[in-house]
Design an enzyme around this catalytic site. Sequence first.
Site, short mmCIF file in Angstrom:
data_model
loop_
_atom_site.label_atom_id
_atom_site.label_comp_id
_atom_site.label_asym_id
_atom_site.label_seq_id
_atom_site.Cartn_x
_atom_site.Cartn_y
_atom_site.Cartn_z
N ASP A 288 -15.81 25.22 11.31
CA ASP A 288 -16.68 25.43 10.16
C ASP A 288 -17.91 24.53 10.31
OD1 ASP A 288 -15.76 22.93 9.55
OD2 ASP A 288 -14.58 23.55 7.82
N SER A 289 -18.86 24.67 9.42
CA SER A 289 -20.13 23.97 9.59
C SER A 289 -20.13 22.55 9.04
CB SER A 289 -21.25 24.75 8.90
OG SER A 289 -21.09 24.69 7.49
N GLY B 108 -18.12 31.23 -0.63
CA GLY B 108 -18.27 31.10 -2.07
C GLY B 108 -17.22 31.84 -2.87
N ASP C 185 -8.66 32.05 6.78
CA ASP C 185 -8.13 30.72 7.08
C ASP C 185 -7.85 30.00 5.77
OD1 ASP C 185 -10.02 28.01 6.67
OD2 ASP C 185 -11.08 29.93 6.49
N CYS D 286 14.01 36.01 7.47
CA CYS D 286 13.07 35.43 8.43
C CYS D 286 13.81 35.00 9.70
CB CYS D 286 12.37 34.22 7.81
SG CYS D 286 11.20 33.38 8.91
N CYS E 77 12.34 32.94 12.07
CA CYS E 77 11.62 31.82 12.68
C CYS E 77 12.61 30.75 13.13
CB CYS E 77 10.59 31.24 11.71
SG CYS E 77 11.25 30.14 10.43
N CYS F 216 14.41 28.97 10.20
CA CYS F 216 15.43 29.74 9.49
C CYS F 216 16.62 30.07 10.37
CB CYS F 216 14.81 31.02 8.93
SG CYS F 216 13.65 30.70 7.57
N HIS G 30 7.75 27.19 9.31
CA HIS G 30 8.16 28.41 8.59
C HIS G 30 6.98 29.07 7.88
CE1 HIS G 30 10.28 31.18 5.95
NE2 HIS G 30 9.51 30.69 4.99
#
Length: 378
Positions: free
Chosen positions: A93-94, A217, A267, A305, A307, A310, A336
């Site tokens: 990002d800036s 914004g 994001d 799940c 993952c 889990c 997770h």
Amino acid sequence: MAITYELFKTCKQTGARLGRVHTPHGSFDTPTFMPVGTLATVKTMAPEELKSIGANIILSNTYHLWLRPGEDIVEEAGGLHQFMNWDGSILTDSGGFQVFSLSDMRQIEEEGVHFRNHISGAKLFLSPEKAMHIQNSLGSDIMMAFDECPPYPASYDYMKSSVERTSRWAERCLEAHQKPSEQGLFGIIQGGEYEELRKQSAKDLTSLDFPGYAIGGLSVGEPKDVMNRMLDYTTPLLPDNKPRYLMGVGSPDSLVDGAMRGVDMFDCVLPTRIARNGTCMTSNGRLTVRNAKYARDFTPIDENCDCYTCRNYTRAYIRHLIKANETLGIRLTTYHNLYFLVKLMDEVRNAIREDRLGDFRDAFFEQYGFNEPNAKNF
């Protein structure tokens, strides 16, 4: 051009887009969620773990890396990819959002923004040219133009002045960008909740022919219906052949709603931040694993799940770790939550591919509890 976009399909049911963004460090399918690695690390996660969950692009923060360790050190290390041992894509990002959100004392001028370091209190100055220099030194694949981030709510007159300044700054960013063949620069559409100003901002920025566009914004305190209305209005103003990035959005409902409105990239620090408080995203809604009722619960965080967390650990064990301030606890909840959002976007892409994203949204919101009158969000 450093960044290119392929549009594969538009969902007949919703208008959502299925595509792929190509960068100097690989390609990623869209819509996608980007984990946030503010200080060149996604908190508690190793790069190899991010790869294992299917993340192909992460976000790092220009402002924070400028302060610590300094863009010169990162550049000397060979750039962000070398510095943090990440061979996938990186977006920076800036620094504009941090300037406006972390510093109580700031003075906006046409040249840039005077403000104070949120750590030491030292005086700092950030301009479009400085933001470009820092990001060129960091070596990210996608850079963001330096913009003004007005608060919500803001008056029409203030927002109009802000949009005009952001457009002027965008031109200066393009002029200052030193590596356009190696790093893509995205412009940022502003305008708050005012359609006329969103239209003006989109017109200004698209005339500059950036390789991609962010919608800024939003998700700054406004009601979700306002955000969705602005997305409905703004995304059709953007080129079909460029990626569209909605900044700072990471709740499951907003990811689905944003994708339905033609957004390609998202994001947010949300999944990692709430993980550190023991809050988990599950297929049935929010679960706060540190709560006492899970002390003897020997089931996974989410039985639907698969993952690593889990498959291997129980709610009772993870609760114990978090209550005992053991780092492994927040590593497991972070893993997770990121896995949950990456896989959610997999499901969104499949639904677009099969022209059923509207049906997917309805079923997901019903299962997640978003349709309930007193539904708890994040």
